[in-house]
Design a protein around this motif. Sequence first.
Motif, PDB file in Angstrom:
ATOM      1  N   PRO A  80     -20.490 -26.981   5.985  1.00 55.05           N
ATOM      2  CA  PRO A  80     -21.023 -27.966   5.024  1.00 55.05           C
ATOM      3  C   PRO A  80     -22.075 -28.900   5.634  1.00 55.05           C
ATOM      4  CG  PRO A  80     -18.681 -27.716   4.695  1.00 55.05           C
ATOM      5  CD  PRO A  80     -19.028 -26.884   5.896  1.00 55.05           C
ATOM      6  N   TYR A  81     -23.246 -28.866   5.005  1.00 55.54           N
ATOM      7  CA  TYR A  81     -24.385 -29.735   5.342  1.00 55.54           C
ATOM      8  C   TYR A  81     -25.098 -29.362   6.648  1.00 55.54           C
ATOM      9  CZ  TYR A  81     -22.511 -32.602   1.586  1.00 55.54           C
ATOM     10  OH  TYR A  81     -22.048 -33.027   0.366  1.00 55.54           O
ATOM     11  N   VAL A  82     -24.557 -28.413   7.409  1.00 56.88           N
ATOM     12  CA  VAL A  82     -25.223 -28.002   8.657  1.00 56.88           C
ATOM     13  C   VAL A  82     -26.137 -26.825   8.343  1.00 56.88           C
ATOM     14  CG1 VAL A  82     -24.926 -27.226  11.039  1.00 56.88           C
ATOM     15  CG2 VAL A  82     -23.252 -28.790  10.015  1.00 56.88           C
ATOM     16  N   LEU A  83     -27.411 -27.137   8.143  1.00 52.44           N
ATOM     17  CA  LEU A  83     -28.382 -26.178   7.623  1.00 52.44           C
ATOM     18  C   LEU A  83     -28.786 -25.142   8.666  1.00 52.44           C
ATOM     19  CD1 LEU A  83     -29.925 -25.901   4.924  1.00 52.44           C
ATOM     20  CD2 LEU A  83     -31.660 -27.457   5.848  1.00 52.44           C
ATOM     21  N   LYS A  84     -28.969 -23.896   8.205  1.00 54.91           N
ATOM     22  CA  LYS A  84     -29.591 -22.879   9.049  1.00 54.91           C
ATOM     23  C   LYS A  84     -31.101 -23.126   8.995  1.00 54.91           C
ATOM     24  CE  LYS A  84     -26.100 -19.414   7.843  1.00 54.91           C
ATOM     25  NZ  LYS A  84     -25.829 -18.190   7.043  1.00 54.91           N
ATOM     26  N   GLU A  85     -31.712 -23.238  10.167  1.00 51.37           N
ATOM     27  CA  GLU A  85     -33.121 -23.642  10.199  1.00 51.37           C
ATOM     28  C   GLU A  85     -34.013 -22.752   9.342  1.00 51.37           C
ATOM     29  OE1 GLU A  85     -36.847 -23.649  13.170  1.00 51.37           O
ATOM     30  OE2 GLU A  85     -34.989 -24.319  14.120  1.00 51.37           O
ATOM     31  N   GLU A  86     -33.754 -21.462   9.338  1.00 52.06           N
ATOM     32  CA  GLU A  86     -34.632 -20.554   8.587  1.00 52.06           C
ATOM     33  C   GLU A  86     -34.590 -20.791   7.079  1.00 52.06           C
ATOM     34  OE1 GLU A  86     -30.806 -18.106   9.413  1.00 52.06           O
ATOM     35  OE2 GLU A  86     -32.038 -19.610  10.443  1.00 52.06           O
ATOM     36  N   ASN A  87     -33.569 -21.526   6.608  1.00 51.51           N
ATOM     37  CA  ASN A  87     -33.469 -21.824   5.174  1.00 51.51           C
ATOM     38  C   ASN A  87     -34.061 -23.192   4.805  1.00 51.51           C
ATOM     39  OD1 ASN A  87     -32.134 -19.409   4.628  1.00 51.51           O
ATOM     40  ND2 ASN A  87     -30.152 -20.279   5.168  1.00 51.51           N
ATOM     41  N   ALA A  88     -34.558 -23.911   5.802  1.00 55.61           N
ATOM     42  CA  ALA A  88     -35.093 -25.261   5.561  1.00 55.61           C
ATOM     43  C   ALA A  88     -36.580 -25.185   5.218  1.00 55.61           C
ATOM     44  CB  ALA A  88     -34.854 -26.133   6.789  1.00 55.61           C
ATOM     45  N   LYS A  89     -36.864 -24.525   4.117  1.00 51.66           N
ATOM     46  CA  LYS A  89     -38.268 -24.274   3.769  1.00 51.66           C
ATOM     47  C   LYS A  89     -38.713 -25.112   2.572  1.00 51.66           C
ATOM     48  CE  LYS A  89     -38.521 -19.647   5.718  1.00 51.66           C
ATOM     49  NZ  LYS A  89     -38.642 -18.219   5.471  1.00 51.66           N
ATOM     50  N   ILE A  90     -39.970 -25.538   2.626  1.00 50.56           N
ATOM     51  CA  ILE A  90     -40.591 -26.225   1.497  1.00 50.56           C
ATOM     52  C   ILE A  90     -41.507 -25.208   0.825  1.00 50.56           C
ATOM     53  CG2 ILE A  90     -42.068 -28.147   0.784  1.00 50.56           C
ATOM     54  CD1 ILE A  90     -41.175 -29.584   3.396  1.00 50.56           C
ATOM     55  N   LEU A  91     -41.090 -24.721  -0.321  1.00 43.79           N
ATOM     56  CA  LEU A  91     -41.821 -23.649  -1.006  1.00 43.79           C
ATOM     57  C   LEU A  91     -43.282 -24.024  -1.242  1.00 43.79           C
ATOM     58  CD1 LEU A  91     -41.920 -20.956  -2.561  1.00 43.79           C
ATOM     59  CD2 LEU A  91     -41.044 -22.184  -4.564  1.00 43.79           C
ATOM     60  N   GLU A  92     -43.522 -25.272  -1.597  1.00 45.35           N
ATOM     61  CA  GLU A  92     -44.889 -25.707  -1.926  1.00 45.35           C
ATOM     62  C   GLU A  92     -45.864 -25.504  -0.770  1.00 45.35           C
ATOM     63  OE1 GLU A  92     -42.239 -27.860  -4.850  1.00 45.35           O
ATOM     64  OE2 GLU A  92     -42.131 -27.234  -2.749  1.00 45.35           O
ATOM     65  N   LEU A  93     -45.373 -25.585   0.462  1.00 41.91           N
ATOM     66  CA  LEU A  93     -46.266 -25.383   1.613  1.00 41.91           C
ATOM     67  C   LEU A  93     -46.728 -23.930   1.703  1.00 41.91           C
ATOM     68  CD1 LEU A  93     -44.616 -27.542   4.433  1.00 41.91           C
ATOM     69  CD2 LEU A  93     -46.521 -28.124   2.931  1.00 41.91           C
ATOM     70  N   GLU A  94     -45.840 -23.015   1.354  1.00 41.96           N
ATOM     71  CA  GLU A  94     -46.230 -21.602   1.331  1.00 41.96           C
ATOM     72  C   GLU A  94     -47.250 -21.353   0.219  1.00 41.96           C
ATOM     73  OE1 GLU A  94     -42.675 -19.111   1.297  1.00 41.96           O
ATOM     74  OE2 GLU A  94     -41.595 -20.695   2.368  1.00 41.96           O
ATOM     75  N   ILE A  95     -47.087 -22.079  -0.885  1.00 37.56           N
ATOM     76  CA  ILE A  95     -47.986 -21.892  -2.040  1.00 37.56           C
ATOM     77  C   ILE A  95     -49.394 -22.414  -1.729  1.00 37.56           C
ATOM     78  CG2 ILE A  95     -48.398 -22.510  -4.454  1.00 37.56           C
ATOM     79  CD1 ILE A  95     -45.337 -22.711  -4.808  1.00 37.56           C
ATOM     80  N   ILE A  96     -49.488 -23.598  -1.091  1.00 37.85           N
ATOM     81  CA  ILE A  96     -50.813 -24.198  -0.878  1.00 37.85           C
ATOM     82  C   ILE A  96     -51.584 -23.530   0.255  1.00 37.85           C
ATOM     83  CG2 ILE A  96     -50.111 -26.455  -1.776  1.00 37.85           C
ATOM     84  CD1 ILE A  96     -50.165 -27.422   1.243  1.00 37.85           C
ATOM     85  N   ASP A  97     -50.933 -22.694   1.048  1.00 39.02           N
ATOM     86  CA  ASP A  97     -51.617 -22.060   2.177  1.00 39.02           C
ATOM     87  C   ASP A  97     -52.830 -21.260   1.710  1.00 39.02           C
ATOM     88  OD1 ASP A  97     -51.353 -21.763   5.140  1.00 39.02           O
ATOM     89  OD2 ASP A  97     -51.414 -19.639   4.600  1.00 39.02           O
ATOM     90  N   GLU A  98     -52.719 -20.653   0.546  1.00 41.09           N
ATOM     91  CA  GLU A  98     -53.832 -19.867  -0.003  1.00 41.09           C
ATOM     92  C   GLU A  98     -55.042 -20.759  -0.301  1.00 41.09           C
ATOM     93  OE1 GLU A  98     -56.071 -16.729  -1.219  1.00 41.09           O
ATOM     94  OE2 GLU A  98     -54.086 -16.590  -0.316  1.00 41.09           O
ATOM     95  N   VAL A  99     -54.789 -21.952  -0.837  1.00 45.77           N
ATOM     96  CA  VAL A  99     -55.875 -22.905  -1.114  1.00 45.77           C
ATOM     97  C   VAL A  99     -56.525 -23.340   0.200  1.00 45.77           C
ATOM     98  CG1 VAL A  99     -56.486 -25.134  -2.145  1.00 45.77           C
ATOM     99  CG2 VAL A  99     -54.691 -23.734  -3.191  1.00 45.77           C
ATOM    100  N   ALA A 100     -55.693 -23.599   1.199  1.00 40.75           N
ATOM    101  CA  ALA A 100     -56.209 -24.010   2.507  1.00 40.75           C
ATOM    102  C   ALA A 100     -57.075 -22.908   3.131  1.00 40.75           C
ATOM    103  CB  ALA A 100     -55.055 -24.359   3.434  1.00 40.75           C
TER     104      ALA A 100
END
Length: 348
Positions: A80-100
Amino acid sequence: MQDIIFIDGGSLPTPEGITREWVKTAAENRDEDEKLFSLVREAFRRKIDVGVHVPTYPQFRDMIGQFLDIIKNEKNCYEPYVLKEENAKILELEIIDEVAKQYREETGETLEVRVCIAGPTDLYLQTFGATDYVDAYHVLALDIEDFIKQAFEAAKNFKIKVIALDEPSLGINDRIQFSDSDIVSALTVASAYARKQGADMEIHLHSPLKYKLICETPINVIGFEYAASPSYLSLLNKEVLENSNTFIRLGVSRTDISGLIGIVNETYGVNAWKEKEYMQKIVTDLETPETVKKRLETAYSVLGDRIKYASPDCGLAFWPDQELAFKLLENTAKGINEFNAEKMRPEE
């Protein structure tokens, strides 16, 4: 003398016909990616187009919920509450990469971006309320560190200039039970990685009452809502900031939409919520480039080069529509740019 850099708070109103609930569901279920990605990319492009120097990924979801939903999902955690690092993603950052990527192809420059993440104190208050489980507070700070690590992983075509922790409760919420040393410890855990990567680490506060405490952490930028509360300036001691090498992100345009509409209603004897054409007065009469520039001049006379960033006070999620929100961003950009141009001009 360095130019003051214009950043934004992140959140925006959704376009007409799209609700925040739809965005939340689409981000979780991933069954309407084309529509969701288009929405986020278009908003991000517009931030760049209206003149935000270092734009934040567009936020159409609840700030705390966006992160807490991931942390509370058992599938994402070891316990509980101890996150696996690979799941700590901000989807919006993946989305804006194309604009960048497009930005770099068009300009030859790498876009600098601000990433905003809910802070450990506000995450804790939402989860556990007025208690003092220090271990849980520490775990949430480690989770935030994981989100920050994954943010740098996602930054393939842009550079993260600023990581910001959103901690509006610090300094205004008397339900916080932790000692100052507990708070310093949690903020240090949450912010150390970003500083090692060379990014500025900001904390977004509503009030700078606790700023001396922040100066004891690796956080090197303190943001607060100056435009709506000019008296906050008197709380700061420039010498304390200099001694800890801490900078300021100054709110230079008001975002308290109810207060602004109240001024319009009183000034013109209308109800702008119903007579919506009067809402334009917010950006044509009140929050103008000239107003923004004057606020910066006043604050600069007190804090000088401790002011590194300027922005609207807070996010714009609950503004009536996107057009008004983008007009405020555009006015803020103009005011900051005019201030920079005059500051750099040699004395007559």
